[in-house]
Structures are given as C-alpha cells and as structure tokens.
Design a protein around this motif. Sequence first.
Motif, short mmCIF file in Angstrom:
data_model
loop_
_atom_site.label_atom_id
_atom_site.label_comp_id
_atom_site.label_asym_id
_atom_site.label_seq_id
_atom_site.Cartn_x
_atom_site.Cartn_y
_atom_site.Cartn_z
N PRO A 27 0.86 -1.20 0.00
CA PRO A 27 0.00 0.00 0.00
C PRO A 27 0.89 1.25 0.00
CG PRO A 27 0.03 -0.97 2.19
CD PRO A 27 0.82 -1.89 1.29
N PRO A 28 0.43 2.36 -0.60
CA PRO A 28 1.27 3.56 -0.67
C PRO A 28 1.60 4.11 0.72
CG PRO A 28 -0.74 3.82 -1.97
CD PRO A 28 -0.88 2.55 -1.21
N PHE A 29 2.76 4.72 0.78
CA PHE A 29 3.21 5.36 2.02
C PHE A 29 2.19 6.43 2.42
CE2 PHE A 29 5.94 8.89 3.79
CZ PHE A 29 6.16 8.29 5.02
N GLY A 30 1.73 6.36 3.64
CA GLY A 30 0.79 7.36 4.13
C GLY A 30 -0.66 7.01 3.87
N SER A 31 -0.92 5.85 3.29
CA SER A 31 -2.33 5.54 2.99
C SER A 31 -3.00 4.91 4.21
CB SER A 31 -2.42 4.60 1.79
OG SER A 31 -1.79 3.38 2.10
N LEU A 32 -4.32 5.00 4.19
CA LEU A 32 -5.11 4.49 5.31
C LEU A 32 -5.49 3.04 5.03
CD1 LEU A 32 -6.54 5.54 7.95
CD2 LEU A 32 -8.58 5.80 6.55
N VAL A 33 -5.21 2.18 5.99
CA VAL A 33 -5.60 0.77 5.86
C VAL A 33 -6.40 0.37 7.08
CG1 VAL A 33 -3.62 0.11 4.44
CG2 VAL A 33 -3.43 0.02 6.93
N LYS A 34 -7.08 -0.78 6.98
CA LYS A 34 -7.84 -1.20 8.16
C LYS A 34 -7.78 -2.70 8.35
CE LYS A 34 -12.34 -1.82 6.07
NZ LYS A 34 -13.76 -1.57 6.15
N ILE A 35 -8.00 -3.10 9.57
CA ILE A 35 -8.03 -4.51 9.93
C ILE A 35 -9.43 -4.80 10.42
CG2 ILE A 35 -7.27 -6.15 11.67
CD1 ILE A 35 -4.64 -4.67 11.71
N SER A 39 -13.68 -7.94 17.13
CA SER A 39 -14.25 -7.00 18.09
C SER A 39 -14.32 -5.58 17.53
CB SER A 39 -13.41 -6.97 19.36
OG SER A 39 -12.07 -6.64 19.03
N ALA A 40 -13.36 -5.19 16.70
CA ALA A 40 -13.33 -3.81 16.22
C ALA A 40 -12.61 -3.72 14.90
CB ALA A 40 -12.64 -2.92 17.26
N GLU A 41 -12.86 -2.64 14.20
CA GLU A 41 -12.09 -2.34 13.00
C GLU A 41 -10.98 -1.40 13.44
OE1 GLU A 41 -14.69 -0.46 10.25
OE2 GLU A 41 -15.08 -2.31 9.16
N ILE A 42 -9.73 -1.79 13.14
CA ILE A 42 -8.63 -0.92 13.53
C ILE A 42 -8.11 -0.21 12.29
CG2 ILE A 42 -6.29 -0.84 14.47
CD1 ILE A 42 -7.04 -3.17 16.26
N TYR A 43 -7.98 1.10 12.42
CA TYR A 43 -7.46 1.89 11.29
C TYR A 43 -6.00 2.23 11.53
CZ TYR A 43 -12.16 2.56 9.52
OH TYR A 43 -13.40 2.35 9.00
N GLY A 44 -5.24 2.21 10.45
CA GLY A 44 -3.83 2.55 10.59
C GLY A 44 -3.29 3.26 9.37
N ILE A 45 -2.14 3.85 9.54
CA ILE A 45 -1.49 4.57 8.46
C ILE A 45 -0.20 3.85 8.12
CG2 ILE A 45 -0.25 6.71 7.90
CD1 ILE A 45 -3.17 7.26 8.05
N VAL A 46 0.03 3.61 6.85
CA VAL A 46 1.25 2.94 6.42
C VAL A 46 2.41 3.92 6.59
CG1 VAL A 46 2.44 1.84 4.50
CG2 VAL A 46 -0.03 1.57 4.76
N HIS A 117 -6.85 -4.56 4.83
CA HIS A 117 -7.50 -4.10 3.60
C HIS A 117 -7.16 -2.64 3.38
CE1 HIS A 117 -10.15 -7.63 3.85
NE2 HIS A 117 -10.12 -7.40 5.15
N PRO A 118 -7.01 -2.26 2.12
CA PRO A 118 -6.89 -0.82 1.88
C PRO A 118 -8.28 -0.19 2.07
CG PRO A 118 -6.92 -2.00 -0.21
CD PRO A 118 -6.98 -3.04 0.87
N CYS A 119 -8.33 1.08 2.47
CA CYS A 119 -9.63 1.73 2.68
C CYS A 119 -10.14 2.29 1.37
CB CYS A 119 -9.51 2.85 3.70
SG CYS A 119 -9.36 2.23 5.38
N SER A 120 -11.44 2.16 1.17
CA SER A 120 -12.07 2.72 -0.04
C SER A 120 -12.15 4.24 0.11
CB SER A 120 -13.47 2.15 -0.18
OG SER A 120 -14.29 2.66 0.84
N PRO A 121 -12.30 4.97 -1.00
CA PRO A 121 -12.42 6.44 -0.91
C PRO A 121 -13.50 6.87 0.08
CG PRO A 121 -12.15 5.81 -3.19
CD PRO A 121 -12.23 4.53 -2.40
#
Lengths: 195, 538
Positions: A27-35, A39-46, A117-121
């Motif tokens: 995934p591109p540097f700085g993009s938002l991804v999620k797990i 129990s929860a969806e975790i969001y992170g930044i590459v 997963h990468p996050c959709s727009p």
Amino acid sequence: MSNKIGEVIESTTTGFIAEAYELYDLPPFGSLVKITDPSAEIYGIVCQAGTASIEPGRRPIARGKDEASEEAVYRTSPQLMKLLRSEFTVLVVGYARDEKIYQYLPPQPAHIHAFIHPCSPEEVKRFSRSFDFLGLLVTANAQVPAEELIAAVLREMSRVQDDPRAFLVAAGKSLTTLLGGDYQRLRAILGRLRV
Amino acid sequence: MTETNQTLGIVVSGSVEKGVDIRLDAQASIEDMVVGRYVTIKGKKRRFFGMITDISLGVTDEAITATPPDISDPFTAEVLAGTATYGTLHVLPMLTIGGDVASIVEGPQPVKTVPSHFSRVSLASEQDMELVFGKEDAQRFWIGNPLDMETKLCLNLEELVKRSNGIFGKSGTGKTFLTRLLLIGMLQKSKAVNLIFDMHNEYGWEGSSESAGRKVKALKQLFPEKVAVFTLDEENSKRRGVSTDFTVRIGFDEIEPEDIALLRQTLNLTEAATEAVYQLRRRFGRDWMQKTLDLSDSEDTKNLLQQMNIHESTFQNLRRGLATIRRLPFIVQRAPVDAVKSILEYLDRGINVVLEFGRHRDITTYVLVANMLARRIYNRYQEKMEASMAGNVASPTPLVITIEEAHKFLNREVANYTIFGTIAREMRKYNVTLLVIDQRPSAIDEEVMSQLGTKITCLLDNERDIDAVLAGVSGKNELKTVLSRLAPKQQALIFGHAVPMPVPIKTREWGSQESYKEFARGTDSKQQAEKDIKELFD
C-alpha cells in the motif's frame, strides 16, 4: 473481503507489521488501511514499507549481470519470488466500533494474521472528517520523520476529497494548533502538502 | 440582522479597568472591524455592551514574524490565518444589559464586572442599540448614527440642557454643522430657549457649506416663528438679505469694569490700568467710561489722578484702550432701546435669539458684547429664579447660551472675571446653561471643562486638546484612539451626561432639501394645521 493485501505478523497497541501477500504489492506510504478484527475495526497509516530476504541472515545477491532487464532476472530465477518478501509497518490511528469512529488507540491490539485491507475512498472520507488522528501522528515514534509522514497522509487523503484544497487548509489549521507554535515544523509539513 | 449577530470571537482575557481582549474567529475578517463599533458580549448571566477601542494582530510563534511564509503561495497564509496568526479586538465594556425583570425596568447599567472567559462576542444588533440609545421621540433628538450602523443615536435634550455642554473640534471639522443640529434639536424637543452669540453669522440665516460650496439654511429660515435674529451690524445683515428683528446698540453706561478686565489682553492694557478702571467706576459711577474719556489733559485731571493714585502712563494706556471700544460703531453714548430687555422679552416668549455680529468679527467685540449681555441676562435670571424659589412666580424658561471661541472667555486667566465662568460653574441653579463651542479645549479652564455635562468632539489632533477634552472620562486611553481616528468631517464622539456611554457618530445630514424637510417637519404640520383652520373659518 477479497481485497485483502496482507496480514499482521507482529502487533502492538500503537502499530503492527504486516506482510504483503504479493511481492512488491505494498500500500502507498501514508495511505489508510484497516483490519477487520472480530471486536473492532482498527485503522492505521502505512508509515514504513520494505522488501528483504525471508531469512534475516541471508542477504540476496546480485543476479542481473547477464540479464537484459529487471523482469528477466525474476523470470530466470523464479524462486526469488518465494525467497523475498515485502513488509509494511502501520501506525494505529483509531478504530471503529458500532459504526462509530474513534480516533485514538484501541483497547486491544490487532491479532496476528488479521487481514489488512486498503480503505475505499468513502471510508477515507468518513475517517478524515475529523483531524484528531493527527495528534497520534505528531507524537508517533515512527522510523520516518513525522513531517514526511503527516504530509504524505494528508496528500493521500486529499485525493479523495471533493475540495482537496479546503481539506488541506482545514487540516493545516488543526496541525497549527497541535504543533503549538512550532512554526518551523509546521512550515516543513505545509511545504510538502503542495500537490 | 443575521449578519450583525454573527459571532466575532470569544473573550480570552481582560479587566474592568482596561477592557477585555477578544480573540477573533478565523472566519471574521479583521479588516471589517472598525475602532468605535459596538459589540455585545454574551456572558453567562448578563449581556455586556461595549465598544471596540483597538484592533491588533497576534502570532503564536515569534518565528512567523521573523520568517514569514512565502506570500506568493496563499496556501500557507490561509492555514495560518486564525490559528497561528490571529486578530485581537480590544473592547471596552461600558454597559450591562441584565436578563431579569429589574434590569429591564432600570435599563442598561454601567459596567462593574467583566464577562467570563470564552463568552461569545458579536456585533451589536439594532435592537441592542435601540435599547441603549433610545428611539426618537418627544424628548429625544436624532443627532446622527453610530459609526457604520443604521441605528439612530438620539439624545435626550431635556436632560442635555440641564447642564452646560461643549462642542469641540479642529477648525473645519464640522463644529458649526453639529451646533446647528443641536440647536434645532433644542428648539424642537426641549423647553429651553437659546441665546446664540453668532460670531460668524452662521446660525441665524444662510451659512455656507465648505465642501459643497453651496448655501445651507439656518435656524430662522427653517423656524421663522421660533427664531429672532438680532444684529450688531444692520447694514451687513441687510446686504446679506437677512430679515432682522432688532438692532443692538450698547451704551457707554452699560460697560462695567469686569468687561474691561476681560479685554485686558486684547486691548493691551497693563495690570495697573485694569485696576484703575475699578477706581474710576467707584469715582464716577455708571457714566464712568464717558467721564474718563472726557477728562482733558488739564491740571485738574492730574490732581484727580494723583488723588486716586493712578499713574499718568497707566491712565494713557487705559484711555487708548477705552478709545478702541468707543470706536466700535454699535457703541453709542446711550442706547435707544435696552438690548438686554428686548432679548429677555423674546426669550420669555419662548423665541430663540441669534445675535449676529456682522462685520464686527474681531474678538474684542465678541468678548465684550457677549460677556456684557450674558452677565445682565444672567442677573435677571438669577432674580427671577430667586423670586420663584420664594414661591411667587413660575421659574424662568431654561436658557442655553451658545458661545463660540469659548477659550477667549473661559481661559485660566479670565474665567474668573467672565460671567461664562460663573455660569459654567454654578450650572443649572438659575436655569442658565452654556453651549461652549471651541477649537482649542486645552486653553479652557480645567474647572470649567470638568463641569461640562456632555461633550461632543469632532476630530482633534493636538495631544493637549485631546487630553483636555477627555480628562476624567473612564477608559480615556481607549477613547483617545477612537477620537484621533475620527474622519475629518461629519464624525464626532459624544460622551457625558446625555448618553449612557461614549459614542462615536456620523452626524446627521444637513444641507439637502430632504434634510430640511425632516428637520422642519414638526413645524410644517403645525403651520399646515393653522392654515387649514384659517381657511375653514374664512
């Protein structure tokens, strides 16, 4: 969920390291991804990505002296695809529970082997309605300079906005407050926001 | 209304004495803020009404001022606006408007506290302004509009005329226009009558407007039945086409030693000469002036002077001065009609008197005549008032005496001699007050200045003048900023007794046909009614 790009191989509260399923499919540097955890969806930044030998002690050797192109190297040594792997590091910036997004660290870290997963727009838009996550990035102990990371995140996010400029201005204002008068740092980030 | 009620910012610091600082919101443009505008601050328990007295720019980090962003790229500046760089308003809260019943009855009160942190600030709405400054009604006269607002600022003239008032401003800033306005206001909305010492012939009949170069109407033309024009120079008045009601002549016997003392500087008299006047008055009685001038250079005179201990040179000095007075064309041996008596008759009938000086515009004439007439009128008023206190007759109609170049009468040296000093100090005890018009307030005696109830000041730029006008006002430094930033025309700052708080205003228009119509409306309808009645019976 078919668009998974990798899975967690090391996890802490503040971030995790993931291995990409395909070599170089990062995934591109700085993009938002999620797990998607049970129990929860975790969001992170590459915040860091790289490719190396699967065995830490064994460094790859140069193979292309007699080859015409880089592609030809992989074609003649197909085993390389298995001996190398791409990894990326993700900084956790929030989580969602019951359809609600919280932009601070989740109570539990991600599980090992959780899918990424990468996050959709739409998801990016939804997440970027608030800039509270910038606080986590400003203080994060990433291997890359925080200014670079923040600028990359905002550039990535601004791409999906209806009015990218307004988005960047608003983000900039939040950053100004967060940086608390550290004008030089702010300038370093703002200088990298020009697209 | 929605536009004016928009939040400007929030209170971040302050004190009762110095006023509060307001951090401007990023979306509120600092360039739209103007010193002198009104804002309301919504505190937790009450609303505060205040005036913007200063506007400043702030930065969170000094580095911004040292290395400002590249202005060719507006992005950085846009980000910094309202966050790292921000505007600050300095507001002087002046009144509080409470929310409870008692405060609605009592109206706005002087401020005794400050709004709490982060109270919201917005521009004052029309309703707030009306609540504070009142509406035009039977007693209130619309004098102008607060800067940048549509609201009418109305002065309660009934209250105003109870004290002496002052109009100040550099020459050419609109003092005369303002005075005309105020006089019309008094004429329409208060019971007081005016006596105007019109040095430059501007209030009775047509005056001129500097900017437009056209003639503007004055009192007599607008209110013919309520104004009488007296003149010292009939010829001049005729030439200007003024219909005068009375020609003032002054007899020698009407001049008193105090009048001469007052003219000491202008007549170039020595201290001893002024002293000698008192002696001569004692010696010769009422006709002292005539008799003094008649003294020949004989031995008898020398003996007489020796008796009175007057030195020869002093006497010559005095004679030269008195001769100057005698040369004035309106000074006669004996006045055919007592000017004071006829002025009083007009005033008693509720008719305002404008005394034109015609060509006699030199300060000697003005000081002499104004002082002499005013003194005698004041004495009559005093008698009448005392009689009314005894319970026999009604008290006399309140009188407002308008004087120009007031510092000539009220400066430190002569304020004690002139009747105007007394009127200003004793104020309304005898129903006589002053309207002082001057361009050099610093020259006026401090004691007199401090007694002025309401001061209206146009632009002043001399530091000493500004200090003199603002002496003793709370928030003086803040008002200084406002005062020195008034436009050179049609703008003035009003403060004191008649207004709940200092207000910078744009004065009402004067000189156009519509403005006359509005001013004369009250009278017109009355005239019309009278005409209708007449026609009905004819």
